[in-house]
Motif scaffolding. Structure first.
Motif, PDB file in Angstrom:
ATOM      1  N   ARG A   1      12.767  -3.482   0.982  1.00 30.26           N
ATOM      2  CA  ARG A   1      12.464  -2.162   1.559  1.00 30.26           C
ATOM      3  C   ARG A   1      10.965  -1.927   1.684  1.00 30.26           C
ATOM      4  O   ARG A   1      10.516  -1.155   2.530  1.00 30.26           O
ATOM      5  CB  ARG A   1      13.100  -1.047   0.725  1.00 30.26           C
ATOM      6  N   MET A   2      10.173  -2.555   0.829  1.00 27.34           N
ATOM      7  CA  MET A   2       8.716  -2.365   0.947  1.00 27.34           C
ATOM      8  C   MET A   2       8.069  -3.452   1.798  1.00 27.34           C
ATOM      9  O   MET A   2       6.854  -3.551   1.895  1.00 27.34           O
ATOM     10  CB  MET A   2       8.061  -2.249  -0.446  1.00 27.34           C
ATOM     11  N   GLY A   3       8.887  -4.271   2.454  1.00 27.26           N
ATOM     12  CA  GLY A   3       8.363  -5.238   3.419  1.00 27.26           C
ATOM     13  C   GLY A   3       8.028  -6.600   2.855  1.00 27.26           C
ATOM     14  O   GLY A   3       7.191  -7.315   3.402  1.00 27.26           O
ATOM     15  N   VAL A   4       8.634  -6.953   1.746  1.00 23.35           N
ATOM     16  CA  VAL A   4       8.390  -8.269   1.144  1.00 23.35           C
ATOM     17  C   VAL A   4       9.587  -9.168   1.410  1.00 23.35           C
ATOM     18  O   VAL A   4      10.735  -8.731   1.286  1.00 23.35           O
ATOM     19  CB  VAL A   4       8.178  -8.131  -0.379  1.00 23.35           C
TER      20      VAL A   4
ATOM     21  N   ALA B   1       2.374  -5.372  -4.110  1.00 23.86           N
ATOM     22  CA  ALA B   1       1.571  -4.826  -3.011  1.00 23.86           C
ATOM     23  C   ALA B   1       0.088  -5.094  -3.266  1.00 23.86           C
ATOM     24  O   ALA B   1      -0.657  -5.466  -2.355  1.00 23.86           O
ATOM     25  CB  ALA B   1       1.829  -3.339  -2.870  1.00 23.86           C
ATOM     26  N   ASP B   2      -0.336  -4.919  -4.524  1.00 22.95           N
ATOM     27  CA  ASP B   2      -1.741  -5.174  -4.874  1.00 22.95           C
ATOM     28  C   ASP B   2      -2.088  -6.638  -4.673  1.00 22.95           C
ATOM     29  O   ASP B   2      -3.165  -6.983  -4.209  1.00 22.95           O
ATOM     30  CB  ASP B   2      -2.012  -4.774  -6.328  1.00 22.95           C
ATOM     31  N   PHE B   3      -1.158  -7.508  -5.030  1.00 20.78           N
ATOM     32  CA  PHE B   3      -1.425  -8.934  -4.862  1.00 20.78           C
ATOM     33  C   PHE B   3      -1.694  -9.249  -3.397  1.00 20.78           C
ATOM     34  O   PHE B   3      -2.636  -9.960  -3.065  1.00 20.78           O
ATOM     35  CB  PHE B   3      -0.245  -9.776  -5.376  1.00 20.78           C
ATOM     36  N   PHE B   4      -0.847  -8.724  -2.537  1.00 18.85           N
ATOM     37  CA  PHE B   4      -1.031  -9.004  -1.108  1.00 18.85           C
ATOM     38  C   PHE B   4      -2.153  -8.152  -0.503  1.00 18.85           C
ATOM     39  O   PHE B   4      -2.573  -8.382   0.618  1.00 18.85           O
ATOM     40  CB  PHE B   4       0.281  -8.767  -0.346  1.00 18.85           C
ATOM     41  N   ASP B   5      -2.589  -7.170  -1.291  1.00 14.95           N
ATOM     42  CA  ASP B   5      -3.619  -6.233  -0.854  1.00 14.95           C
ATOM     43  C   ASP B   5      -3.285  -5.698   0.546  1.00 14.95           C
ATOM     44  O   ASP B   5      -4.080  -5.779   1.476  1.00 14.95           O
ATOM     45  CB  ASP B   5      -5.001  -6.902  -0.869  1.00 14.95           C
ATOM     46  N   ASP B   6      -2.092  -5.171   0.627  1.00 17.61           N
ATOM     47  CA  ASP B   6      -1.537  -4.798   1.921  1.00 17.61           C
ATOM     48  C   ASP B   6      -1.164  -3.317   1.851  1.00 17.61           C
ATOM     49  O   ASP B   6      -0.280  -2.932   1.086  1.00 17.61           O
ATOM     50  CB  ASP B   6      -0.291  -5.675   2.168  1.00 17.61           C
TER      51      ASP B   6
ATOM     52  N   GLU C   1       0.238  -1.325   3.973  1.00 14.43           N
ATOM     53  CA  GLU C   1       1.572  -1.008   4.472  1.00 14.43           C
ATOM     54  C   GLU C   1       2.599  -1.244   3.359  1.00 14.43           C
ATOM     55  O   GLU C   1       3.505  -0.453   3.125  1.00 14.43           O
ATOM     56  CB  GLU C   1       1.872  -1.909   5.665  1.00 14.43           C
ATOM     57  N   MET C   2       2.383  -2.349   2.679  1.00 14.92           N
ATOM     58  CA  MET C   2       3.284  -2.710   1.580  1.00 14.92           C
ATOM     59  C   MET C   2       3.165  -1.697   0.443  1.00 14.92           C
ATOM     60  O   MET C   2       4.155  -1.302  -0.164  1.00 14.92           O
ATOM     61  CB  MET C   2       2.896  -4.096   1.076  1.00 14.92           C
ATOM     62  N   ARG C   3       1.914  -1.270   0.219  1.00 12.59           N
ATOM     63  CA  ARG C   3       1.654  -0.306  -0.847  1.00 12.59           C
ATOM     64  C   ARG C   3       2.385   1.005  -0.562  1.00 12.59           C
ATOM     65  O   ARG C   3       3.026   1.590  -1.428  1.00 12.59           O
ATOM     66  CB  ARG C   3       0.148  -0.070  -0.959  1.00 12.59           C
ATOM     67  N   MET C   4       2.312   1.395   0.701  1.00 12.21           N
ATOM     68  CA  MET C   4       3.011   2.618   1.085  1.00 12.21           C
ATOM     69  C   MET C   4       4.521   2.431   0.988  1.00 12.21           C
ATOM     70  O   MET C   4       5.248   3.350   0.623  1.00 12.21           O
ATOM     71  CB  MET C   4       2.622   3.032   2.510  1.00 12.21           C
TER      72      MET C   4
ATOM     73  N   LYS D   1       4.030 -12.972   3.630  1.00 13.59           N
ATOM     74  CA  LYS D   1       4.451 -11.847   2.762  1.00 13.59           C
ATOM     75  C   LYS D   1       5.709 -12.172   1.967  1.00 13.59           C
ATOM     76  O   LYS D   1       6.657 -11.383   1.929  1.00 13.59           O
ATOM     77  CB  LYS D   1       4.683 -10.589   3.592  1.00 13.59           C
ATOM     78  N   SER D   2       5.709 -13.335   1.376  1.00 12.63           N
ATOM     79  CA  SER D   2       6.951 -13.744   0.707  1.00 12.63           C
ATOM     80  C   SER D   2       6.755 -14.008  -0.786  1.00 12.63           C
ATOM     81  O   SER D   2       5.649 -14.325  -1.234  1.00 12.63           O
ATOM     82  CB  SER D   2       7.507 -14.996   1.364  1.00 12.63           C
ATOM     83  N   VAL D   3       7.832 -13.860  -1.521  1.00 12.19           N
ATOM     84  CA  VAL D   3       7.789 -14.073  -2.972  1.00 12.19           C
ATOM     85  C   VAL D   3       9.021 -14.865  -3.424  1.00 12.19           C
ATOM     86  O   VAL D   3      10.009 -14.957  -2.708  1.00 12.19           O
ATOM     87  CB  VAL D   3       7.797 -12.726  -3.738  1.00 12.19           C
TER      88      VAL D   3
END
Lengths: 453, 512
Positions: free
Chosen positions: A212-215, A281-286, A288-291, A189-191
């Motif tokens: 904050r969104m988990g990235v 979030a869409d890229f990771f299709d996650d 939790e991240m989206r939320m 989950k890294s960028v």
């Protein structure tokens, strides 16, 4: 004084779109004598690499190029600040005649001993390209002796505009990536955040949202940059690229070499900032991240909107002109100004492509003047003809606006207020408001006869 | 002071001194790699050709850093900038840089940040092909477009280091350009100056341009009652004040160049392609017939001096005085004016002088013995040092990035009371000024905005005078010259010292 008529130069006409069918040209060498607002490829390289704060940046050439770029930009660092020093070989006549290699070798060696940087970037200026100093060989030699990366940057000014300089900077950066551990595993989950220069601390704002969104952020290039972090850039799953193209070459190389895809982002304005978070979030299709993204946006927008309302009330219906270095920023500015109720009537950039301008034309209202690689006379002409209330640009554009009594906002590398992120939108609104609504314009001849509303 | 190696290194005041890497390896006089607050033993920086005696030590304190080949945080800019500034002071003139686009843009940005006025500079926008085949085509195109777009009365072409290095013959190109367009009416005057930035600083570039302007415009003729003034790199406020002073002497005169209006003008109703004001070319032409010219420059070499050129070409009477900063330097200037015009100092200025002395008396206790580091262009440093000395401030370092070889001599002459031990350093950079400031612990720094980071790091207050002032709005309007200028400098300095005293006293230094 009689009104001075400003006509477009014949050879510039194809780079201006004043409505009608779109048939613009772009990405051409600046017209000699046009007083282009553009700079050179040295400038492009320097802009991109300069914020790397634990490296030293040495300009090989006569003194001007180093003097004019000494600490002029607002790239902040959370740690070392070597980037704020200006080193030059300050070539003298005899160096030009006999070559500057010896001087360069001494300069790099001594500065590395003194400042103990993590890397050294060596920028070639115009005359180095002519006298043919073997900068690469010197760099190699010092690198072997000192054990840190000593990286030549092919940034001779005449090689083109900023865009070519961006490419030279990316080539230089890519030499560091993966240097230590070529086979390291990707970080979950890294960028990498690419193409933000931490002006007024903006990258800290952006980093905070992503975290904050988990990235996880592996590296930031080049704002608040560190050589060690850039080494690890190959370990991220995704490159988020801001800015039209300054680091897209690096992103392409990372994709080819490390299989890391890239997405584009902009952090200016509510729409673009929100999109930048959702896209990840869409890229990771996650989910939790989206939320997480949703939560960040909700919190921030809830804080922001009531504060924007009074500014919007005053600014609705006012007209703006926008001229920036890259075209991507113009898109964000058009949207941000719309958020404030303003209309963009003139828009352009130094280095946009035909596709960029096509998009821009579609984004703007019909009749908006679109300008590529323009100059003071054209800017003054359209600012006046369109009777704008606000001009957004850089230092070179400021006196054009001020001289004819038009409000102005800096949206360039020298700004001291963070304009990125949700908080940046609030700062932007405040600055636009104080620029447009100041009572001083009532004294400017352009407005003197009109009521200040 | 000389280098320890003895054999390969000459004394530091030998202009030709330059150690190679090999020399350094042999003699061990190269950098130690330590903290740069410890001083080295020799001067290796090629760009520093001349130092005054005892320049790097004062009272046993080491003043310069290690002997760096690199220039670190330069205390100078490049020659084309100075040329563009000079050209901006010619009426109807558009500055034009022959070379790459970036040079024009950087210089524009830099000047705009100081003057906060439009500063259009054209460029011949070299690409790779111009570097290979020469910039003739680009120059011609550039001139055509500038004439079409700006309709200038004059174009001032300065060369960048690139154009110089590839050997473009601008004089020849311009001749070709003019003859190809011989039938064209209203072709602007095209002035040229060669400004290789590896041969001098922005201050040199300014002087080269002034000399070139005069060389290309001044013509002979019967003498006229007319004075030419070469003001040097001063602020628009200074130029205005000079103009007022000359007007008060009631003599026909011309200030060359005069960018006071182009670079400190009013808000416009409409965009002016070229700002109004500046010295008309016809006035510069008259310099060949002037009764006298006055050059406000101390460190200038004859080969740079426009006044010397007029002397050579037209046997013009030449007076050279330094920048009139402070009472004594202004007295010298006014004496020259009295001599040339045969008139006494106008009462208004005499009264200003009197009030100024009254202020000197009122404030003398605040200034006396306070230590100050002065830096900037050489002529500025000469004038400012003379001024500081006459108000009782004690300069502990006088430094410039320029290197005329005459700085020390000129300062000693203008400021005879300066402590003979005070180091005067040419070709210096801010890293070295920083070392000196750490060691000398002066009360004040006086110079341009570039001393900001040094001031912040050392906690020593910086009083911003000179050029460039990027982080304050007052730069172009700061008056340095004449009695009135001295008043402004004096008030600023004493107010600052009083503020410092007030702030630093925690038992309650009250407001009266």
């Amino acid at each position: 004084m009689a009104e001075e008529k400003i006509n477009l130069l014949e050879k510039r006409k194809a780079q201006v779109h004043e409505g009608g069918e779109f048939a613009m040209e772009a990405e051409k060498q600046s017209l000699a004598g046009s007083v282009s607002q553009r700079s050179c490829s040295f400038c492009g390289s320097r802009v991109v690499l300069y914020p790397i704060a634990d490296a030293i940046h040495i300009v090989h050439g006569p003194i001007g190029c180093a003097s004019y770029t000494w600490d002029i930009r607002g790239a902040l660092s959370s740690g070392p600040e070597l980037h704020r020093l200006s080193f030059s070989t300050d070539m003298q006549e005899k160096d030009v005649i006999y070559g500057g290699e010896g001087k360069l070798y001494n300069a790099i060696s001594e500065l590395i001993d003194e400042y103990k940087p993590s890397a050294a970037f060596i920028y070639s200026t115009c005359i180095i390209g002519v006298i043919g100093d073997d900068v690469e060989a010197i760099c190699k030699k010092v690198q072997n002796e000192k054990g840190i990366p000593v990286i030549p940057v092919d940034s001779e000014g005449f090689k083109g505009s900023k865009k070519e300089g961006y490419k030279a900077a990316c080539d230089a950066l890519f030499k560091i990536v993966g240097e230590d551990e070529p086979d390291a595993q990707k970080v979950p989950k890294s960028v990498n955040i690419l193409g933000d220069f931490n002006l007024a601390g903006e990258i800290w704002i952006i980093k905070d949202y992503y975290e904050r969104m988990g990235v996880k952020v592996v590296s930031t290039v080049s704002g608040d940059g560190r050589v060690d972090e850039i080494r690890k850039a190959g370990r991220a799953h995704l490159n988020i690229v801001q800015c039209s193209g300054s680091v897209s070459n690096l992103a392409k190389m990372l994709e080819t070499e490390y299989g890391t895809p890239m997405i584009r982002a902009s952090y200016f304005g509510i729409e673009d900032m929100s999109k930048a978070l959702y896209d990840v979030a869409d890229f990771f299709d996650d989910d939790e991240m989206r939320m997480g993204a949703q939560r960040v946006i909700k919190e921030e927008v809830a804080k922001l909107m009531p504060q924007l309302a009074p500014y919007r009330k005053d600014l609705t219906g006012k007209k703006a002109a926008v001229y920036t270095g890259g075209a991507f920023k113009v898109f964000s500015l058009v949207r941000s100004l719309r958020t404030l109720g303003m209309d963009v009537v003139v828009a352009g950039s130094q280095t946009g492509s035909v596709d960029d301008y096509k998009l821009l034309t579609e984004l703007c209202d019909p009749g908006t003047v679109i300008l590529d690689d323009t100059n003071p006379l054209e800017l003054a002409k359209y600012v006046k003809e369109k009777d704008v209330d606000l001009f957004i640009g850089g230092v070179k554009e400021r006196p054009i606006a001020y001289k004819i009594g038009v409000g102005f906002c800096d949206h360039n590398h020298e700004r001291k207020e963070a304009l990125a992120g949700f908080i940046g939108m609030l700062n932007f609104a405040r600055e636009v408001h104080s620029s447009v609504m100041s009572p001083v314009w009532q004294f400017a001849p352009r407005r003197a006869g009109k009521k200040l509303d | 002071m000389s280098c320890n190696c003895g054999k390969t290194c000459a004394p530091v005041d030998d202009a030709a001194h330059a150690c190679t890497a090999d020399d350094k390896a042999k003699c061990g006089c190269g950098p130690s790699g330590g903290n740069f607050t410890t001083a080295g033993t020799a001067e290796h920086r090629d760009s520093t050709s001349v130092h005054s005696v005892s320049s790097s030590e004062a009272g046993g304190k080491k003043l310069t850093g290690e002997n760096f080949t690199a220039t670190r945080n330069a205390c100078k800019l490049c020659a084309p900038l100075g040329a563009c500034l000079a050209f901006r002071g010619i009426e109807g003139c558009l500055p034009f840089l022959h070379g790459s686009q970036g040079c024009a843009t950087y210089i524009r940005r830099y000047m705009i940040s100081h003057f906060r006025e439009p500063m259009d500079i054209a460029s011949s926008s070299f690409g790779e092909e111009s570097v290979v085949f020469g910039g003739r085509r680009n120059l011609f195109d550039g001139l055509n477009h500038v004439i079409e777009g700006y309709e200038p009365a004059v174009i001032g072409i300065a060369t960048t280091c690139l154009a110089e290095t590839i050997g473009d013959d601008v004089n020849m190109y311009v001749k070709e350009y003019i003859s190809a367009d011989a039938k064209r009416v209203n072709l602007p005057h095209i002035l040229r100056v060669s400004t290789p930035s590896y041969a001098g600083s922005h201050a040199d570039g300014y002087q080269w341009a002034v000399r070139a302007i005069v060389d290309q415009l001044a013509v002979d003729g019967p003498n006229e009652k007319f004075i030419g003034i070469f003001p040097g790199m001063v602020s628009p406020a200074d130029l205005r004040h000079l103009r007022e002073l000359m007007e008060d002497f009631e003599m026909d005169f011309s200030i060359v160049p005069d960018y006071s209006d182009p670079l400190d003008g009013p808000v416009w109703g409409d965009y002016h392609k070229i700002p109004a004001g500046g010295t008309p070319a016809r006035e510069i032409a008259k310099l060949g017939r002037a009764s006298a010219v006055i050059e406000l420059a101390s460190t200038i070499a004859d080969k740079q001096s426009a006044a010397s050129l007029l002397d050579e070409k037209f046997s013009t009477a030449v007076f050279r005085v330094g920048l009139p900063i402070g009472i004594r330097q202004t007295d010298k200037f006014c004496n020259v004016l009295e001599q040339i015009t045969g008139r006494p100092l106008p009462a208004k200025h005499d009264a200003e002088r009197g009030r100024l002395i009254d202020c000197y008396v009122d404030g003398h206790k605040y200034t006396f013995g306070k230590e100050v580091v002065i830096y900037g262009e050489e002529d500025f440093v000469v004038g400012m040092t003379a001024f500081c000395c006459e108000i009782g401030l004690k300069p502990v370092l006088c430094a410039s990035g320029g290197k005329s070889g005459k700085l020390s001599e000129c300062i000693r002459e203008a400021a005879p009371e300066l402590d003979p031990e005070t180091p005067i350093l040419e070709g210096i950079d801010f890293a070295e000024i920083e070392v000196a400031a750490f060691n000398l612990k002066p009360d004040l720094l006086i110079g341009n905005s570039k001393g900001f980071s040094l001031s912040r790091k050392t906690g020593i207050p910086l009083i911003r005078f000179g050029f460039p002032i990027h982080d304050r709005i007052s730069g172009p309007r700061t008056l340095h010259l004449g009695y009135r200028g001295a008043q402004r400098l004096y008030d600023t300095i004493v107010d600052k010292l009083m503020e410092m005293k007030q702030e630093s006293n925690d038992i309650g230094y009250t407001y009266i």
